[in-house]
Write an enzyme that holds these catalytic residues in place. Structure first.
Site, mmCIF file in Angstrom:
data_model
loop_
_atom_site.group_PDB
_atom_site.id
_atom_site.type_symbol
_atom_site.label_atom_id
_atom_site.label_comp_id
_atom_site.label_asym_id
_atom_site.label_seq_id
_atom_site.Cartn_x
_atom_site.Cartn_y
_atom_site.Cartn_z
ATOM 1 N N GLU A 260 16.054 1.856 17.812
ATOM 2 C CA GLU A 260 15.275 3.012 18.281
ATOM 3 C C GLU A 260 15.171 3.007 19.798
ATOM 4 O OE1 GLU A 260 11.578 3.681 16.223
ATOM 5 O OE2 GLU A 260 12.574 3.489 14.285
ATOM 6 N N THR B 199 11.528 4.824 5.562
ATOM 7 C CA THR B 199 10.408 5.124 6.465
ATOM 8 C C THR B 199 9.744 3.812 6.908
ATOM 9 O OG1 THR B 199 8.917 5.350 4.574
ATOM 10 C CG2 THR B 199 9.862 7.391 5.451
ATOM 11 N N HIS C 53 10.756 8.737 13.770
ATOM 12 C CA HIS C 53 9.672 7.778 13.506
ATOM 13 C C HIS C 53 8.309 8.484 13.488
ATOM 14 C CE1 HIS C 53 8.735 3.205 13.658
ATOM 15 N NE2 HIS C 53 7.815 3.845 12.936
ATOM 16 N N ILE C 54 8.149 9.412 12.559
ATOM 17 C CA ILE C 54 6.909 10.195 12.491
ATOM 18 C C ILE C 54 6.097 9.888 11.226
ATOM 19 C CG2 ILE C 54 7.730 12.094 13.937
ATOM 20 C CD1 ILE C 54 8.205 13.705 11.317
ATOM 21 N N GLY C 55 6.389 8.741 10.586
ATOM 22 C CA GLY C 55 5.673 8.397 9.350
ATOM 23 C C GLY C 55 4.160 8.470 9.494
ATOM 24 N N ARG D 165 11.354 0.222 8.479
ATOM 25 C CA ARG D 165 11.853 -0.226 9.777
ATOM 26 C C ARG D 165 13.377 -0.113 9.762
ATOM 27 N NH1 ARG D 165 7.556 0.461 11.526
ATOM 28 N NH2 ARG D 165 6.188 -0.968 12.666
ATOM 29 N N ARG E 156 0.824 -1.217 0.000
ATOM 30 C CA ARG E 156 0.000 0.000 0.000
ATOM 31 C C ARG E 156 0.855 1.264 0.000
ATOM 32 N NH1 ARG E 156 -2.484 -3.391 3.429
ATOM 33 N NH2 ARG E 156 -4.673 -3.869 3.093
ATOM 34 N N ILE E 157 1.837 1.304 0.919
ATOM 35 C CA ILE E 157 2.615 2.545 1.061
ATOM 36 C C ILE E 157 3.530 2.731 -0.149
ATOM 37 C CG2 ILE E 157 4.269 3.814 2.512
ATOM 38 C CD1 ILE E 157 3.079 2.256 4.946
HETATM 39 C C1 DGY Z 1 3.541 1.443 11.736
HETATM 40 O O1 DGY Z 1 2.324 1.566 11.818
HETATM 41 O O2 DGY Z 1 4.081 0.345 11.619
HETATM 42 C C2 DGY Z 1 4.340 2.695 11.792
HETATM 43 O O3 DGY Z 1 5.705 2.451 11.802
HETATM 44 C C3 DGY Z 1 3.918 3.534 12.967
HETATM 45 O O4 DGY Z 1 4.369 4.816 12.726
#
Ligand code: DGY
Length: 322
Positions: A268, A237, A286-288, A239, A157-158
């Site tokens: 992290e 963005t 980690h603000i995705g 892991r 999706r992303i």
């Molecule tokens: C997730 O949902 O896995 C994201 O990393 C949270 O920001």
């Protein structure tokens, strides 16, 4: 008996769903991670845990929770949960797919643009009062995106939302790797499925959107950075442990790649020594998924999964098959 353990503070809308369903919960209002012994005590009678990705939910937690039916993670990633251990014990694990797609794709583009145009360094330069007027050879000369090649690792999706921005918004050529070809994305955005090594060699920007699994841990080491263009910019963005961070620092120091935009880190909340010193790195914490709308949606989805399972229905977003 407390049916649901909510390990950290979550949105009121999610709590309201549990209230409406008449479920009983304990909510960690302190909003600090529970230690393993605290967690083990809290879950002793629980049928459900609503967890965040900062909670390690493994066999030690599950063994202390004999009544556990569902672990609802407030995240799309679930590498903080030992899914195999849950499956063995008949415990459902759910995540929040779709809730943060656009938000995370936006952040990938923030990092692409910020690294390509040296935005953070330029902002610091301006604030320090160093701007003395426009120059043809300005200190922060960057690169443009139009016509450049973006390599997307992981076309879920992303990854697809990033491809859409790149192809339709910025007229970039998009290459991708994925476990299987994505004909719909190919048709809609003209993206091309290539081998990982072709993606490494041909991309001007590489953006990672694959989950962390045993197969993707340290997918990027010095060997992969060596195959990239010296002008390439690396964006993560997804892991942190997908990248061997010490090797990334080395690749940047040796000029094997030109820059990096990072939202996630191998250990992290600590970033590898050396990363922060590099001027060609843009780092965010980690603000995705960090918009209020998205975080609320994630919490609500987790609560919906719990309500569904505790009322005897199927989970809405299971990640394991039972
Ligand atoms: C997730 O949902 O896995 C994201 O990393 C949270 O920001």
């Amino acid at each position: 008996m407390t049916q649901i353990i909510i390990t950290r503070k979550i949105f009121d809308e999610a709590i309201a769903l549990l209230d409406e369903a008449g479920l009983d919960y304990w909510h960690n209002e302190d909003d600090t991670p529970l230690s393993l012994p605290e967690m083990q005590v809290r879950v002793a009678e629980a049928e459900s845990i609503i967890s965040l990705l900062t909670d390690r939910i493994d066999a030690q937690v599950m063994n202390a929770a004999p009544h556990l039916k569902i672990i609802a993670n407030v995240a799309v990633g679930y590498d903080n949960i030992d899914v195999a251990a849950a499956t063995e014990r008949g415990i459902i694990v759910t995540n929040t797919p779709g809730a943060m797609t656009e938000c995370t794709a936006d952040l990938a583009f923030v990092l692409i643009l910020a690294t390509a145009r040296h935005i953070v360094a330029a902002d610091a330069f301006m604030r320090a009062g160093k701007f003395e007027g426009w120059e043809l050879f300005q200190p922060h000369l960057g690169v443009e995106l139009v016509g450049k090649t973006l390599g997307i690792v992981g076309m879920g999706r992303i990854g697809t939302a990033v491809a859409r921005r790149a192809a339709l918004g910025f007229q970039m050529n998009v290459l991708y790797t994925a476990s299987s070809p994505k004909p719909e994305a190919e048709q809609a955005f003209g993206v091309k499925h290539v081998s990982f090594s072709d993606l490494l060699r041909q991309s001007d920007f590489i953006s990672v959107h694959t989950p962390l699994t045993p197969q993707t841990r340290h997918l990027f080491t010095i060997d992969e950075f060596r195959q990239m263009k010296p002008s390439a910019i690396f964006i993560n963005t997804a892991r942190g442990p997908i990248v061997k961070e010490a090797d990334l620092v080395q690749a940047l120091a040796q000029g094997l790649i030109a820059g990096a935009g990072l939202d996630v880190y191998e250990e992290e909340p600590i970033a590898h020594p050396g990363l922060a010193e590099r001027p060609n790195v843009v780092m965010v914490p980690h603000i995705g998924s960090a918009t209020t709308e998205t975080r609320r949606r994630m919490a609500v989805m987790a609560a919906q999964n719990v309500v569904s399972v505790l009322s005897g229905k199927r989970p809405l977003n299971p990640v394991n098959r039972l």
